[in-house]
Design an enzyme around this catalytic site. Sequence first.
Site, short mmCIF file in Angstrom:
data_model
loop_
_atom_site.label_atom_id
_atom_site.label_comp_id
_atom_site.label_asym_id
_atom_site.label_seq_id
_atom_site.Cartn_x
_atom_site.Cartn_y
_atom_site.Cartn_z
N ALA A 110 0.78 -1.24 0.00
CA ALA A 110 0.00 0.00 0.00
C ALA A 110 0.81 1.29 0.00
CB ALA A 110 -0.93 0.00 1.21
N ALA A 111 2.03 1.28 0.55
CA ALA A 111 2.77 2.54 0.71
C ALA A 111 3.10 3.17 -0.63
CB ALA A 111 4.03 2.28 1.52
N PRO A 112 3.11 4.50 -0.71
CA PRO A 112 2.93 5.47 0.38
C PRO A 112 1.47 5.75 0.75
CG PRO A 112 3.40 6.63 -1.64
CD PRO A 112 3.52 5.17 -1.98
N GLY A 114 -1.52 6.21 -1.69
CA GLY A 114 -2.48 6.85 -2.59
C GLY A 114 -3.69 5.99 -2.92
N ARG A 137 8.47 2.52 4.80
CA ARG A 137 7.32 2.93 3.98
C ARG A 137 6.00 2.79 4.74
NH1 ARG A 137 7.59 3.10 -1.53
NH2 ARG A 137 5.78 1.75 -1.81
N ASP A 177 -1.01 -3.75 -5.88
CA ASP A 177 -0.18 -2.87 -6.72
C ASP A 177 1.24 -3.40 -6.58
OD1 ASP A 177 0.38 -0.67 -8.36
OD2 ASP A 177 0.98 0.53 -6.63
N CYS A 230 2.96 -0.02 -12.28
CA CYS A 230 3.26 1.23 -13.01
C CYS A 230 4.28 0.90 -14.09
CB CYS A 230 3.73 2.33 -12.06
SG CYS A 230 5.06 1.86 -10.94
#
Length: 430
Positions: A110-112, A114, A137, A177, A230
């Site tokens: 999850a970090a940071p 968003g 983090r 993610d 990403c």
Amino acid sequence: MNQTDFYSYLTNYLPADFISNLKNEMNKPPVKGFVLNYHRLSLENLVKANLNLVQDKKIKYLFRYPSELSLGKSIFHEAGGIYIMDPSGVIISSILEVSNKSKLVLDMCAAPGGKTISYAISHPNDLIIANDYSLKRSLELSKNIERMGLGNVVVTNLEPKEFLKDFSNKFDLIILDAPCSGNGMFRKEKKMEEDWSIEKTNKLLLIQDNLLDIANLLLKDGGNLIYSTCSFLKCEDEDRISHFLNKHPNYILDEFPLEDSYYPCKELKASIHLFPNLFLGEGHFISKLKKKGNLELQTFNTNKAKFNTEYNLYTFKINDISYGLTNFDNSILKLKAISYGVKIFDNSKYAKIPFDNNLAHYLDSTSSISLDFNQAKNYLKGEELTIKTDKLDGPNVVSYLGINLGYVNKKRDKLKNCYPKGLRKSNIEF
């Protein structure tokens, strides 16, 4: 790394003219955006600031803003009225339906914060465990959650497989993610571009597969698994999902509405790329999967917490520290968390008042002492304020434009500052 070396890997599945447009766009400055924490800052008060913002046409809590605007130096940011993030990261929360029924959600990496924050804001009835394997983090993630005043997020610092002990087949939704080569962020973080290689990328593929396998064991039948990176690269994106579906035939791709700015994957339905030459944000891949079966949302077992009607929180204690969550399940107590929703009391030896600053960020601002801009700016610096108010002496919350900033200890017209020293800022500009 030479740019040609990277973009050559895209030629097998993207047209040459498209890659040329992408390269041109990747040499431009990144798009800046934020999510509005509309539980704390109204759209009306945001608009009053006249900051030349552009509200997204589809996602009403997503805004983009001019690159010359330093929103990190605004009271809105400092007080948790907004969270600055890449617009691409907000798409996940927008494609997941909002329900009156509560879901138990895991954000595995999850970090940071968003994706957790945008989801928690837009899905206030859900209970989210936001996890990151990195302690550094995770601590930053916890600070961001606290600043936003979110009462529906538990922050943990665990290796994902540790959840298998108590949370197998437990989660209604999992957001993964995954760690990736980050090439979609090259124009935002130039060091990532300089450090990229296909050899380093290939080492991440096994990690991505392992995390997907763990997510499968944690997800309930009928639940959704969101996989994102990403990265533009097929090996980290479509190939990982295809590999997972072949290994786990009890999953299907779960379609969601497509926008013109999304680039649909030809091989995989319910999977998209966000390319900066189409979408006003950085590079992302998102795939939505559904585990076969009928999802039965469990009724949370709350008998180890008490519902506090004053705060509208389920309250409980961990090592004599009081916490509150807007939704609660007994299983949460099995976690060794960094933070549990809202910390209510300041138990430190030299506390100026009994209440923790975190609680001020969560509470409604209607009973607070309203400050003008200069007063708010001085408060965030840690200065004492002199204000005539009919509020009773003792702990009071101060606010600016409806956003709670923190506590003061009122004695007649003197408001002694209780804003934590570690959070004080002297660079607020607007």
